[in-house]
Design a protein around this motif. Structure first.
Motif, PDB file in Angstrom:
ATOM      1  N   ARG A 156       0.674  -0.910   0.090  1.00 25.78           N
ATOM      2  CA  ARG A 156      -0.106   0.299  -0.154  1.00 25.78           C
ATOM      3  C   ARG A 156       1.292   1.053   0.744  1.00 25.78           C
ATOM      4  NH1 ARG A 156      -2.322  -0.883   4.454  1.00 25.78           N
ATOM      5  NH2 ARG A 156      -3.989  -1.879   3.940  1.00 25.78           N
ATOM      6  N   VAL A 157       2.057   1.432   0.547  1.00 25.61           N
ATOM      7  CA  VAL A 157       2.307   2.583   1.255  1.00 25.61           C
ATOM      8  C   VAL A 157       3.506   2.356  -0.262  1.00 25.61           C
ATOM      9  CG1 VAL A 157       4.837   4.035   1.823  1.00 25.61           C
ATOM     10  CG2 VAL A 157       2.569   1.924   4.222  1.00 25.61           C
ATOM     11  N   LEU A 158       4.094   1.919  -1.076  1.00 23.02           N
ATOM     12  CA  LEU A 158       5.026   1.545  -1.919  1.00 23.02           C
ATOM     13  C   LEU A 158       4.837   2.078  -2.949  1.00 23.02           C
ATOM     14  CD1 LEU A 158       8.254   0.251  -2.309  1.00 23.02           C
ATOM     15  CD2 LEU A 158       8.090  -1.247  -2.595  1.00 23.02           C
ATOM     16  N   SER A 159       3.448   1.367  -3.558  1.00 22.59           N
ATOM     17  CA  SER A 159       2.521   2.157  -4.334  1.00 22.59           C
ATOM     18  C   SER A 159       1.973   3.572  -4.900  1.00 22.59           C
ATOM     19  CB  SER A 159       1.382   1.600  -4.838  1.00 22.59           C
ATOM     20  OG  SER A 159       0.146   1.155  -4.213  1.00 22.59           O
ATOM     21  N   ALA A 160       2.568   4.024  -3.372  1.00 25.53           N
ATOM     22  CA  ALA A 160       2.186   5.981  -3.638  1.00 25.53           C
ATOM     23  C   ALA A 160       3.911   6.535  -3.807  1.00 25.53           C
ATOM     24  CB  ALA A 160       1.122   6.300  -2.452  1.00 25.53           C
ATOM     25  N   VAL A 161       4.684   5.745  -2.467  1.00 20.41           N
ATOM     26  CA  VAL A 161       5.820   6.397  -2.740  1.00 20.41           C
ATOM     27  C   VAL A 161       6.382   5.990  -4.308  1.00 20.41           C
ATOM     28  CG1 VAL A 161       8.123   5.714  -1.645  1.00 20.41           C
ATOM     29  CG2 VAL A 161       6.177   6.216  -0.345  1.00 20.41           C
ATOM     30  N   VAL A 162       6.143   4.789  -4.594  1.00 18.33           N
ATOM     31  CA  VAL A 162       7.247   4.761  -6.138  1.00 18.33           C
ATOM     32  C   VAL A 162       6.576   6.044  -6.847  1.00 18.33           C
ATOM     33  CG1 VAL A 162       7.752   3.299  -7.833  1.00 18.33           C
ATOM     34  CG2 VAL A 162       7.550   2.219  -5.196  1.00 18.33           C
ATOM     35  N   LYS A 163       5.627   5.194  -6.786  1.00 17.20           N
ATOM     36  CA  LYS A 163       4.124   6.817  -8.731  1.00 17.20           C
ATOM     37  C   LYS A 163       5.652   8.202  -7.815  1.00 17.20           C
ATOM     38  CE  LYS A 163       1.169   9.451 -10.113  1.00 17.20           C
ATOM     39  NZ  LYS A 163       1.083  10.419  -8.917  1.00 17.20           N
ATOM     40  N   ILE A 164       5.420   8.370  -6.310  1.00 20.66           N
ATOM     41  CA  ILE A 164       5.547   9.662  -6.461  1.00 20.66           C
ATOM     42  C   ILE A 164       6.643  10.121  -6.820  1.00 20.66           C
ATOM     43  CG2 ILE A 164       6.478  11.587  -4.697  1.00 20.66           C
ATOM     44  CD1 ILE A 164       4.428  10.930  -3.111  1.00 20.66           C
ATOM     45  N   HIS A 165       7.807   9.130  -6.263  1.00 18.55           N
ATOM     46  CA  HIS A 165       9.593   9.329  -6.661  1.00 18.55           C
ATOM     47  C   HIS A 165       9.407   9.232  -7.955  1.00 18.55           C
ATOM     48  CE1 HIS A 165      13.574   7.973  -6.071  1.00 18.55           C
ATOM     49  NE2 HIS A 165      13.915   8.721  -5.841  1.00 18.55           N
ATOM     50  N   THR A 166       8.927   7.979  -8.707  1.00 15.84           N
ATOM     51  CA  THR A 166       9.643   7.606  -9.927  1.00 15.84           C
ATOM     52  C   THR A 166       9.360   9.100 -11.279  1.00 15.84           C
ATOM     53  OG1 THR A 166       7.423   6.706 -10.561  1.00 15.84           O
ATOM     54  CG2 THR A 166       9.284   5.470 -10.409  1.00 15.84           C
TER      55      THR A 166
ATOM     56  N   THR B  95      -1.544  13.698  -7.487  1.00 17.60           N
ATOM     57  CA  THR B  95      -1.102  14.022  -7.327  1.00 17.60           C
ATOM     58  C   THR B  95       0.210  14.584  -6.456  1.00 17.60           C
ATOM     59  OG1 THR B  95      -1.355  16.454  -5.530  1.00 17.60           O
ATOM     60  CG2 THR B  95      -1.969  16.685  -7.981  1.00 17.60           C
ATOM     61  N   THR B  96       1.438  14.409  -6.074  1.00 22.86           N
ATOM     62  CA  THR B  96       2.216  13.977  -4.785  1.00 22.86           C
ATOM     63  C   THR B  96       1.727  14.891  -3.260  1.00 22.86           C
ATOM     64  OG1 THR B  96       4.275  14.739  -6.537  1.00 22.86           O
ATOM     65  CG2 THR B  96       4.710  14.495  -4.529  1.00 22.86           C
ATOM     66  N   ASP B  97       1.373  15.792  -3.530  1.00 23.36           N
ATOM     67  CA  ASP B  97       0.706  16.487  -2.535  1.00 23.36           C
ATOM     68  C   ASP B  97      -0.430  15.920  -1.846  1.00 23.36           C
ATOM     69  OD1 ASP B  97       2.400  18.327  -1.874  1.00 23.36           O
ATOM     70  OD2 ASP B  97       1.227  19.618  -2.150  1.00 23.36           O
ATOM     71  N   VAL B  98      -1.182  14.895  -2.777  1.00 23.45           N
ATOM     72  CA  VAL B  98      -2.929  14.033  -2.708  1.00 23.45           C
ATOM     73  C   VAL B  98      -1.689  12.781  -2.036  1.00 23.45           C
ATOM     74  CG1 VAL B  98      -4.400  12.854  -3.285  1.00 23.45           C
ATOM     75  CG2 VAL B  98      -4.318  15.859  -3.939  1.00 23.45           C
ATOM     76  N   LEU B  99      -0.666  12.504  -2.907  1.00 23.78           N
ATOM     77  CA  LEU B  99      -0.139  10.524  -2.943  1.00 23.78           C
ATOM     78  C   LEU B  99       0.306  11.145  -0.950  1.00 23.78           C
ATOM     79  CD1 LEU B  99       0.039   9.493  -5.856  1.00 23.78           C
ATOM     80  CD2 LEU B  99      -2.022   8.597  -4.248  1.00 23.78           C
ATOM     81  N   SER B 100       1.424  11.919  -1.118  1.00 30.11           N
ATOM     82  CA  SER B 100       1.730  12.308   0.021  1.00 30.11           C
ATOM     83  C   SER B 100       1.339  12.547   1.323  1.00 30.11           C
ATOM     84  CB  SER B 100       2.738  13.627   0.297  1.00 30.11           C
ATOM     85  OG  SER B 100       3.631  13.567  -0.534  1.00 30.11           O
ATOM     86  N   ALA B 101       0.074  12.906   1.545  1.00 24.67           N
ATOM     87  CA  ALA B 101      -0.929  13.183   2.208  1.00 24.67           C
ATOM     88  C   ALA B 101      -1.509  11.213   2.821  1.00 24.67           C
ATOM     89  CB  ALA B 101      -1.908  13.888   2.020  1.00 24.67           C
ATOM     90  N   GLU B 102      -1.296  11.327   1.415  1.00 27.05           N
ATOM     91  CA  GLU B 102      -2.036   9.225   1.710  1.00 27.05           C
ATOM     92  C   GLU B 102      -0.884   7.987   2.893  1.00 27.05           C
ATOM     93  OE1 GLU B 102      -2.893   5.562  -1.261  1.00 27.05           O
ATOM     94  OE2 GLU B 102      -4.041   7.666  -1.797  1.00 27.05           O
ATOM     95  N   THR B 103       0.314   8.715   2.313  1.00 20.17           N
ATOM     96  CA  THR B 103       0.995   8.287   2.358  1.00 20.17           C
ATOM     97  C   THR B 103       1.732   8.619   3.978  1.00 20.17           C
ATOM     98  OG1 THR B 103       2.770   8.351   0.558  1.00 20.17           O
ATOM     99  CG2 THR B 103       4.587   7.876   2.416  1.00 20.17           C
ATOM    100  N   MET B 104       1.557   9.276   4.705  1.00 19.71           N
ATOM    101  CA  MET B 104       1.597   9.416   5.773  1.00 19.71           C
ATOM    102  C   MET B 104       0.343   8.874   7.269  1.00 19.71           C
ATOM    103  SD  MET B 104       4.330  11.174   6.451  1.00 19.71           S
ATOM    104  CE  MET B 104       4.140  11.849   7.488  1.00 19.71           C
ATOM    105  N   ARG B 105      -0.732   8.953   6.377  1.00 19.03           N
ATOM    106  CA  ARG B 105      -1.910   8.545   6.812  1.00 19.03           C
ATOM    107  C   ARG B 105      -1.424   6.701   6.788  1.00 19.03           C
ATOM    108  NH1 ARG B 105      -5.265  11.605   3.549  1.00 19.03           N
ATOM    109  NH2 ARG B 105      -5.382  10.098   2.185  1.00 19.03           N
TER     110      ARG B 105
END
Length: 389
Positions: A207-217, A259-269
């Protein structure tokens, strides 16, 4: 189900989620309604503001049905029948080969897939985020290969570009970024596959990795491609080379699927739930130790490799910084997500280098740890308020 397959065989599909009131916040922004007519057919009524791949035959979409936000499958009519029409084709920065439009749904028939729409669309989002990551790696790989080929034939200051020390440094950084994104995306694909086959792999990691990898790549690709265009000089700015089009197309990557901010907030949650933070950090550390995801996560620790110990030490120190940043407020979410992405790609490079023991792979892993594991930016809330006041 077999019923869906019988009625609608496998066809090119799209997803229609965004409405005028908002994009990522589908839970509150979705205004499309679904009603069942006298013959028992469910029909949708509403406006979809951004719909990609409007030439598709089927599409997934959300609509409110019986006071619930449900997930539907729409069979796009072959001919105009008054139930679905294009209000406007969108002018976009890039990806113009993929038509995007504003659609009006006026009684288009749909098949109810799930009454819990958001929960049931998450698996699709994880897959499309993987696609997004692969496209980021692909775009950057294309630019990198073109730049290296160009440097072999283009001469300046009495030598080919590839023999100019400063340009060789730039090419080495681009190559390292390219390898990082390729290996990072492949690891995400393996995690998603292993998550389905191996219950022992924590769902928190996927769950976390799918958001993090999308943001970073996406973040790395856009910045590296822009720098890659400079390798061609003025030719990189000319449309007839095709290079500006790659940059424009890549610019959608940080926006699409959150977006990066949306997925970053999702990552923190996600990191705040249960053992997610511990699981994620442990996974990155284990990956850096060379534990292979192939074979359904039957890990096999490789022998120590001295040439990589410095990179591993830098990665572990960096993960300690990330762990401290996670304890801060959500204002650090973007920095934490990008830092996790950089650490995961570092672990992917190190793991691959442990396996191949190729000097080129070892050098790439070492260089990435030096240029990508940058300090995490911590902003004070009072400073943020003062700047925006």
């Amino acid at each position: 189900s077999s019923g869906i397959n019988a009625e609608w065989p496998l066809r090119p599909g799209g997803q229609w989620m965004t409405e005028r009131a908002g994009g990522s916040d589908v839970s509150t922004a979705t205004e499309t309604r679904a009603f069942q007519d006298a013959s028992g057919v469910v029909r949708l009524y509403g406006n979809k503001f951004y719909t990609s791949a409007i030439d598709c035959r089927v599409a997934l979409t959300l609509a409110r049905y019986n006071d619930k936000l449900a997930l539907f499958l729409v069979h796009v009519p072959h001919e105009y029948d008054g139930t679905l029409y294009v209000k406007k084709l969108k002018e976009k920065l890039g990806t113009r080969q993929l038509p995007t439009a504003e659609l009006e749904l006026d009684g288009v028939p749909a098949l109810l897939l799930a009454e819990r729409g958001v929960a049931n669309i998450v698996p699709m989002l994880q897959v499309t985020r993987l696609y997004n990551s692969i496209m980021a790696a692909s775009y950057l790989r294309h630019i990198c290969m073109q730049a290296r080929s160009y440097a072999q034939t283009r001469s300046a200051f009495g030598a080919t570009l590839e023999n100019l020390p400063l340009h060789r440094t730039t090419l080495a950084k681009l190559e390292t970024c390219s390898r990082a994104l390729v290996l990072q995306s492949l690891d995400l694909a393996l995690v998603q596959n292993a998550k389905e086959e191996t219950p022992s792999l924590s769902s928190n990691v996927g769950r976390v990795l799918s958001a993090v990898v999308k943001i970073h790549t996406a973040h790395v690709a856009v910045n590296a491609i822009r720098e890659g265009l400079e390798c061609f000089g003025g030719a990189g700015y000319m449309e007839d080379t095709g290079l500006p089009g790659i940059f424009r197309d890549a610019c959608v990557l940080p926006v699409w699927e959150g977006t990066t901010d949306v997925l970053s907030a999702e990552t923190m949650r996600a990191l705040s739930r249960g053992s997610a933070q511990v699981d994620m950090l442990r996974y990155i550390r284990e990956l850096g130790l060379g534990w292979c995801v192939l074979g359904g996560y039957q890990y096999e620790e490789l022998e120590p490799y001295p040439q990589l110990e410095v990179a591993v030490e830098e990665l572990n120190l960096y993960l300690s910084q990330v762990e401290l940043a996670m304890a801060r407020s959500e204002h650090a979410g973007r920095s934490v997500a990008l830092a996790l992405g950089a650490a995961h790609s570092a672990a992917s490079l190190i793991s691959f280098a442990r396996y191949t023991r190729d000097p080129s792979d070892v050098a790439a892993a070492t260089l990435w740890c030096r240029i990508a594991l940058v300090p995490i930016v911590q902003l004070d809330l009072a400073d943020i308020r003062s700047i925006l006041s």
